[in-house]
Design an enzyme around this catalytic site. Structure first.
Site, PDB file in Angstrom:
ATOM      1  N   HIS A  50      30.023   6.587 -31.291  1.00 20.88           N
ATOM      2  CA  HIS A  50      29.764   6.092 -32.651  1.00 20.88           C
ATOM      3  C   HIS A  50      31.062   6.090 -33.463  1.00 20.88           C
ATOM      4  O   HIS A  50      31.331   5.159 -34.228  1.00 20.88           O
ATOM      5  CB  HIS A  50      28.754   6.992 -33.371  1.00 20.88           C
ATOM      6  CG  HIS A  50      27.387   6.985 -32.777  1.00 20.88           C
ATOM      7  ND1 HIS A  50      26.838   8.095 -32.168  1.00 20.88           N
ATOM      8  CD2 HIS A  50      26.448   6.010 -32.702  1.00 20.88           C
ATOM      9  CE1 HIS A  50      25.615   7.795 -31.758  1.00 20.88           C
ATOM     10  NE2 HIS A  50      25.359   6.547 -32.058  1.00 20.88           N
ATOM     11  N   GLN A  71      28.669  -1.575 -26.345  1.00 19.48           N
ATOM     12  CA  GLN A  71      28.273  -2.325 -25.149  1.00 19.48           C
ATOM     13  C   GLN A  71      27.314  -1.514 -24.276  1.00 19.48           C
ATOM     14  O   GLN A  71      26.593  -2.055 -23.449  1.00 19.48           O
ATOM     15  CB  GLN A  71      29.516  -2.697 -24.335  1.00 19.48           C
ATOM     16  CG  GLN A  71      29.196  -3.668 -23.200  1.00 19.48           C
ATOM     17  CD  GLN A  71      30.284  -3.766 -22.176  1.00 19.48           C
ATOM     18  OE1 GLN A  71      31.441  -3.988 -22.543  1.00 19.48           O
ATOM     19  NE2 GLN A  71      29.954  -3.604 -20.901  1.00 19.48           N
ATOM     20  N   SER A 104      23.522   9.744 -27.255  1.00 19.81           N
ATOM     21  CA  SER A 104      22.929  10.897 -27.939  1.00 19.81           C
ATOM     22  C   SER A 104      21.927  11.599 -27.018  1.00 19.81           C
ATOM     23  O   SER A 104      21.723  12.802 -27.106  1.00 19.81           O
ATOM     24  CB  SER A 104      22.214  10.447 -29.211  1.00 19.81           C
ATOM     25  OG  SER A 104      23.107   9.734 -30.033  1.00 19.81           O
TER      26      SER A 104
END
Ligand code: PAF
Length: 291
Positions: A45, A156, A194
């Site tokens: 992120h 991606q 995550s």
């Protein structure tokens, strides 16, 4: 790290608040980069925020665990929500505005409008997670309309997702440019996600077969293999090499349409998905034929 003189990000919890903050910047002639997330932020992120920071004057990040993209038996309740840590990471990554809405803000009582990208939403991930991409396309459409950014940044890693969002933005004439950024990997090759936090050390070792399978296919292509069925066989063989990994799919498809191929094409993508214990892992690699 944030420079000491950088103002901490503005945290907006309502659409009116985030709109006002964005409009004030647009009136000052600034460009807006947007990074939509569900929080539980990791370096993948941060790389999207860094790219937005490089290309735009103002960076907006949204943190919203979107209930409509989770199936009834999926991990919506247990999805990690480390609010303070996420806010700190956004600040350090140079975000200016953080949109942190509640479920009630995004889906007021009686909400009934959904966005569906037909033909792309119900294959591969969409076939295994019915309704998932309808939830993604709906929330991203809403976020795009609310934020009104010049560019939005996606990883991606979620290949089918970025293709659906790109298609949705184009076909709905949403003037936000969709930018896809490379997958970030841990040193062992595992794509950052995550959900990796759910894996035990042993499960993680098993899950490495996904990235290894993709590397094996790309090496085979680089070594001159041009038989699509042999390339796919290599993918499946590698994915099946690890015990305790339940394969959902391992395919090589057209990179622009995700359509099945009968022979190698100039732009292909290998997509893999598997379950390790109770955790679903996905990964992909673009495969280009040398000119
Ligand atoms: O990739 C994600 O984190 C989510 O699917 C997204 C794009 C933020 C929509 O909820």
């Amino acid at each position: 790290m944030t420079s000491p003189d950088r103002t901490p990000p503005h945290i907006a919890e309502t659409t009116a608040d985030v709109r006002a903050a964005v409009i004030a910047n647009q009136r000052a002639g600034k460009t807006i980069g947007f990074v939509p997330t569900m929080g539980a932020l990791h370096p993948g992120h941060v790389s999207l925020m860094t790219r937005a920071r490089q290309e735009c004057d103002v960076v907006v990040t949204s943190i919203f665990v979107n209930p409509t993209q989770f199936g009834p038996n999926e991990d919506f309740q247990k999805y990690p929500r480390p609010r303070e840590l996420d806010l700190k990471i956004c600040g350090e990554a140079g975000c200016d505005i953080i949109f942190y809405p509640s479920v009630e803000v995004m889906y007021p009582a009686g909400f009934r409008t959904f966005v569906e990208v037909e033909g792309l939403s119900d294959i591969l991930e969409g076939a295994i997670r019915p309704g998932h991409f309808r939830g993604v396309a709906t929330v991203v459409t809403k976020l795009f309309m609310i934020v009104g950014a010049d560019r939005a940044y996606f990883g991606q890693k979620d290949y089918q997702q970025q293709l659906i969002i790109r298609t949705m933005a184009r076909e709905l004439n949403i003037p936000t440019e969709v930018v896809t950024c490379p997958t970030l990997r841990d040193p062992d090759g595992m794509a950052m996600s995550s959900r990796n936090a759910y894996l035990s050390a042993e499960e993680r070792q098993r899950g490495l077969c996904l990235s290894r399978a993709l590397v094996a296919v790309s090496q085979s292509l680089a070594a001159g293999e041009r038989d699509l069925s042999r390339l796919e066989a290599t993918l499946i063989e590698q994915l099946s090499a690890s015990s305790g990994v339940e394969l959902d799919y391992g395919v090589i498809v057209d990179a622009d349409t995700l359509a099945p191929l009968t022979s190698v094409a100039s732009e292909m993508v290998a997509l893999v998905a598997a379950r390790v214990g109770t955790t679903r892992l996905i990964d992909n690699m673009l495969l280009k034929l040398p000119e």
